[in-house]
Structures are given as structure tokens and as C-alpha cells.
Design a protein around this motif. Structure first.
Motif, PDB file in Angstrom:
ATOM      1  N   GLU A  16      -6.625 -17.272 -19.423  1.00 32.46           N
ATOM      2  CA  GLU A  16      -6.372 -16.554 -18.171  1.00 32.46           C
ATOM      3  C   GLU A  16      -7.331 -15.377 -18.001  1.00 32.46           C
ATOM      4  O   GLU A  16      -7.909 -15.175 -16.932  1.00 32.46           O
ATOM      5  CB  GLU A  16      -4.911 -16.064 -18.137  1.00 32.46           C
ATOM      6  CG  GLU A  16      -3.936 -17.227 -18.049  1.00 32.46           C
ATOM      7  CD  GLU A  16      -2.484 -16.802 -17.913  1.00 32.46           C
ATOM      8  OE1 GLU A  16      -2.194 -15.595 -17.844  1.00 32.46           O
ATOM      9  OE2 GLU A  16      -1.628 -17.703 -17.877  1.00 32.46           O
ATOM     10  N   ASP A  69      -4.585  -7.034 -25.079  1.00 28.34           N
ATOM     11  CA  ASP A  69      -3.529  -7.367 -24.100  1.00 28.34           C
ATOM     12  C   ASP A  69      -2.208  -7.384 -24.837  1.00 28.34           C
ATOM     13  O   ASP A  69      -2.059  -8.099 -25.827  1.00 28.34           O
ATOM     14  CB  ASP A  69      -3.818  -8.751 -23.498  1.00 28.34           C
ATOM     15  CG  ASP A  69      -2.659  -9.371 -22.696  1.00 28.34           C
ATOM     16  OD1 ASP A  69      -1.463  -9.171 -23.049  1.00 28.34           O
ATOM     17  OD2 ASP A  69      -2.933 -10.086 -21.724  1.00 28.34           O
ATOM     18  N   SER A  87       7.250 -12.028 -28.033  1.00 28.50           N
ATOM     19  CA  SER A  87       6.710 -13.161 -28.804  1.00 28.50           C
ATOM     20  C   SER A  87       7.601 -13.502 -29.995  1.00 28.50           C
ATOM     21  O   SER A  87       7.544 -14.612 -30.511  1.00 28.50           O
ATOM     22  CB  SER A  87       5.284 -12.870 -29.274  1.00 28.50           C
ATOM     23  OG  SER A  87       5.294 -11.783 -30.158  1.00 28.50           O
ATOM     24  N   TYR A 155       7.141 -17.706 -21.281  1.00 32.78           N
ATOM     25  CA  TYR A 155       8.351 -17.742 -20.456  1.00 32.78           C
ATOM     26  C   TYR A 155       8.082 -18.229 -19.022  1.00 32.78           C
ATOM     27  O   TYR A 155       8.979 -18.193 -18.178  1.00 32.78           O
ATOM     28  CB  TYR A 155       8.974 -16.338 -20.402  1.00 32.78           C
ATOM     29  CG  TYR A 155       9.397 -15.804 -21.753  1.00 32.78           C
ATOM     30  CD1 TYR A 155      10.668 -16.084 -22.270  1.00 32.78           C
ATOM     31  CD2 TYR A 155       8.540 -15.026 -22.527  1.00 32.78           C
ATOM     32  CE1 TYR A 155      11.060 -15.603 -23.511  1.00 32.78           C
ATOM     33  CE2 TYR A 155       8.919 -14.537 -23.772  1.00 32.78           C
ATOM     34  CZ  TYR A 155      10.172 -14.834 -24.258  1.00 32.78           C
ATOM     35  OH  TYR A 155      10.568 -14.361 -25.490  1.00 32.78           O
ATOM     36  N   ARG A 182      -0.845 -10.201 -15.530  1.00 29.99           N
ATOM     37  CA  ARG A 182      -2.157 -10.155 -16.194  1.00 29.99           C
ATOM     38  C   ARG A 182      -3.274 -10.091 -15.146  1.00 29.99           C
ATOM     39  O   ARG A 182      -4.238  -9.343 -15.301  1.00 29.99           O
ATOM     40  CB  ARG A 182      -2.309 -11.390 -17.101  1.00 29.99           C
ATOM     41  CG  ARG A 182      -3.564 -11.392 -17.966  1.00 29.99           C
ATOM     42  CD  ARG A 182      -3.462 -12.404 -19.098  1.00 29.99           C
ATOM     43  NE  ARG A 182      -2.433 -12.047 -20.053  1.00 29.99           N
ATOM     44  CZ  ARG A 182      -1.232 -12.643 -20.120  1.00 29.99           C
ATOM     45  NH1 ARG A 182      -0.929 -13.659 -19.339  1.00 29.99           N
ATOM     46  NH2 ARG A 182      -0.339 -12.226 -20.991  1.00 29.99           N
TER      47      ARG A 182
HETATM   48  P1  IMP Z   1       2.084 -10.560 -27.107  1.00 39.97           P
HETATM   49  O1  IMP Z   1       1.564  -9.854 -25.898  1.00 39.97           O
HETATM   50  O2  IMP Z   1       0.982 -11.237 -27.859  1.00 39.97           O
HETATM   51  O3  IMP Z   1       2.959  -9.707 -27.949  1.00 39.97           O
HETATM   52  O4  IMP Z   1       2.956 -11.792 -26.608  1.00 39.97           O
HETATM   53  C1  IMP Z   1       4.035 -11.637 -25.801  1.00 39.97           C
HETATM   54  C2  IMP Z   1       4.788 -12.920 -25.599  1.00 39.97           C
HETATM   55  O5  IMP Z   1       5.183 -12.856 -24.235  1.00 39.97           O
HETATM   56  C3  IMP Z   1       4.012 -14.241 -25.734  1.00 39.97           C
HETATM   57  O6  IMP Z   1       4.208 -14.832 -26.970  1.00 39.97           O
HETATM   58  C4  IMP Z   1       4.643 -15.102 -24.673  1.00 39.97           C
HETATM   59  O7  IMP Z   1       5.813 -15.710 -25.149  1.00 39.97           O
HETATM   60  C5  IMP Z   1       5.032 -14.096 -23.642  1.00 39.97           C
HETATM   61  N1  IMP Z   1       4.007 -13.979 -22.601  1.00 39.97           N
HETATM   62  C6  IMP Z   1       2.897 -13.194 -22.580  1.00 39.97           C
HETATM   63  N2  IMP Z   1       2.228 -13.372 -21.452  1.00 39.97           N
HETATM   64  C7  IMP Z   1       2.927 -14.276 -20.739  1.00 39.97           C
HETATM   65  C8  IMP Z   1       2.716 -14.882 -19.470  1.00 39.97           C
HETATM   66  O8  IMP Z   1       1.742 -14.638 -18.745  1.00 39.97           O
HETATM   67  N3  IMP Z   1       3.656 -15.757 -19.085  1.00 39.97           N
HETATM   68  C9  IMP Z   1       4.745 -16.070 -19.839  1.00 39.97           C
HETATM   69  N4  IMP Z   1       4.974 -15.552 -21.028  1.00 39.97           N
HETATM   70  C10 IMP Z   1       4.061 -14.671 -21.477  1.00 39.97           C
END
Ligand code: IMP
Length: 198
Positions: A16, A69, A87, A155, A182
Motif C-alpha cells: 500500500e 508505520d 497485531s 481487519y 494509511r
Molecule cells: P502494526 O502496525 O504492525 O503493529 O500492525 C497492526 C495490525 O493492525 C496488523 O497486524 C493488522 O492486523 C492491522 N492493520 C494494520 N493496518 C491495517 C489496515 O490497513 N487494514 C486492516 N488491518 C490493518
């Protein structure tokens, strides 16, 4: 060509962000190009802290401009959970499907008016000769009772963005990027990156 490292191993996020950065004119790398860095422990209790920690660690290890991110799904009726733990919601090495299943179960008894949520994406940019810069992007919506769609990740199949009748997982990448947390965060970061790389 100038290079920018996205401080993640998550290919879904990287896909993305890379699409959103297409006109900056830099080569976008991920942590897959730097196996020696290994896992970065995300031990802050805020998205801001983790985004900065990831970008700073990768900049320190590579000397290259780095973008971190950290994203969380914040559900109002769950007092902001899973939030920074998105996560790991259903355990340390949880799959996307396990996290979605736990969320659906946790919200089983909530009526539609109590299913509001938002995604919050925090981006930090750390680069030589400039202070760290942090921005955020938010996408509001509601959590569905059942997953819909096969696109996106995490999600997305249970998240219905405000004003749409498609989940984020039913949209193609360009549409998701045009309305998502994002996409909005990268939109705020673009002028900073353009200035840095010009
Ligand atoms: P982190 O930012 O790496 O801690 O991950 C956060 C968690 O949120 C990921 O493992 C996904 O499950 C979820 N996540 C992050 N970005 C998105 C998104 O754009 N759509 C849906 N779930 C997301």
C-alpha cells in the motif's frame, strides 16, 4: 536512484505504501532487504512511539531515510481496543483471521449503534540531517458481524468505512488507498518527503 526504507516486514503494508509513493521518484525498500536487522521490538504503548522507534532503528542500522508505520484499530465500545495491540490481539503470533474472529466474538452483543471504530495510522520519517517527522491518518467506520471481501489485509473484511457500502476488503487497492488511514497519513507525509528528496 535515492532510496527510502519502509521499516516493516509486512508485505501488505509495504504494498500500500509503495503504491502511494509512486511519484516521489525513490526506490522503496523494506526490511526484507536488510535481514541483518531482524525483528524490531515494538515495546511502546502508543502508535506514535512504535512508529518512531521503528523508523529510528532502521535509520540507525542502514543510514538511509526510513519510514515507520504503526497502525491500530480503535473500537469505541471496547474503550479503544485492540489499538496498539492490533497485531497481537489474539496472541503474540496471531494470524489476521484469528484477530478478526476474536474481534467478532468480543462485539457479538453490540447493536449497530455501538459498533463504531476507527483505524489510526501513524507514520514517522527519520532521515539524515533533519529531525523526525510524525503524521497520522484516520479512517472512521463500523465493525461488521461477519467478514466480507478478500482484498486488503488484517481487519479490512470487517471494517465498513463511513459513507461506503463496501468493506475495505471489497475495495481494490487504489480505492482503499484513496480513503484509508494509511492513504491519508501518506498524503500528509508526501510534502515532507518531496522536500527531503528534491
Ligand atoms: P502494526 O502496525 O504492525 O503493529 O500492525 C497492526 C495490525 O493492525 C496488523 O497486524 C493488522 O492486523 C492491522 N492493520 C494494520 N493496518 C491495517 C489496515 O490497513 N487494514 C486492516 N488491518 C490493518
Amino acid at each position: 536512484m535515492k532510496q527510502l526504507v519502509i521499516a516493516t516486514h509486512n508485505r501488505d503494508k509495504a504494498r500500500e505504501i509503495t503504491a502511494l509513493l509512486f511519484d516521489i521518484g525513490v526506490e522503496v525498500l523494506t526490511l526484507d532487504a536488510f535481514p541483518q536487522i531482524g525483528t524490531i521490538v515494538e515495546d511502546s504503548d502508543t502508535l506514535e512511539g512504535n512508529a518512531l522507534l521503528k523508523a529510528a532503528a532502521v535509520h540507525h542500522a542502514t543510514g538511509l531515510p526510513s519510514l515507520g508505520d504503526d497502525t491500530g484499530l480503535e473500537v469505541h465500545s471496547l474503550y479503544g481496543e485492540p489499538g496498539v495491540f492490533s497485531s497481537r490481539y489474539s496472541g503474540e503470533h496471531a494470524t489476521y483471521a484469528e484477530n478478526v474472529a476474536k474481534l467478532i466474538a468480543a462485539m457479538k452483543h453490540f447493536p449497530p449503534r455501538r459498533r463504531g471504530a476507527r483505524f489510526r495510522c501513524v507514520l514517522s520519517f527519520v532521515a539524515p540531517g533533519t529531525g523526525p517527522r510524525t503524521v497520522e491518518g484516520v479512517c472512521r467506520g463500523t465493525i461488521l458481524e461477519k467478514p466480507r471481501g478478500t482484498g486488503g489485509f488484517g481487519y479490512d473484511p470487517v471494517f465498513l468505512p463511513e459513507g461506503f457500502d463496501m468493506t475495505l476488503a471489497e475495495m481494490d487497492l487504489a480505492v482503499k488507498n484513496s480513503i484509508s488511514h494509511r492513504g491519508r497519513a501518506v498524503g500528509k507525509m508526501l510534502p515532507i518527503l518531496r522536500e527531503f528528496f528534491k
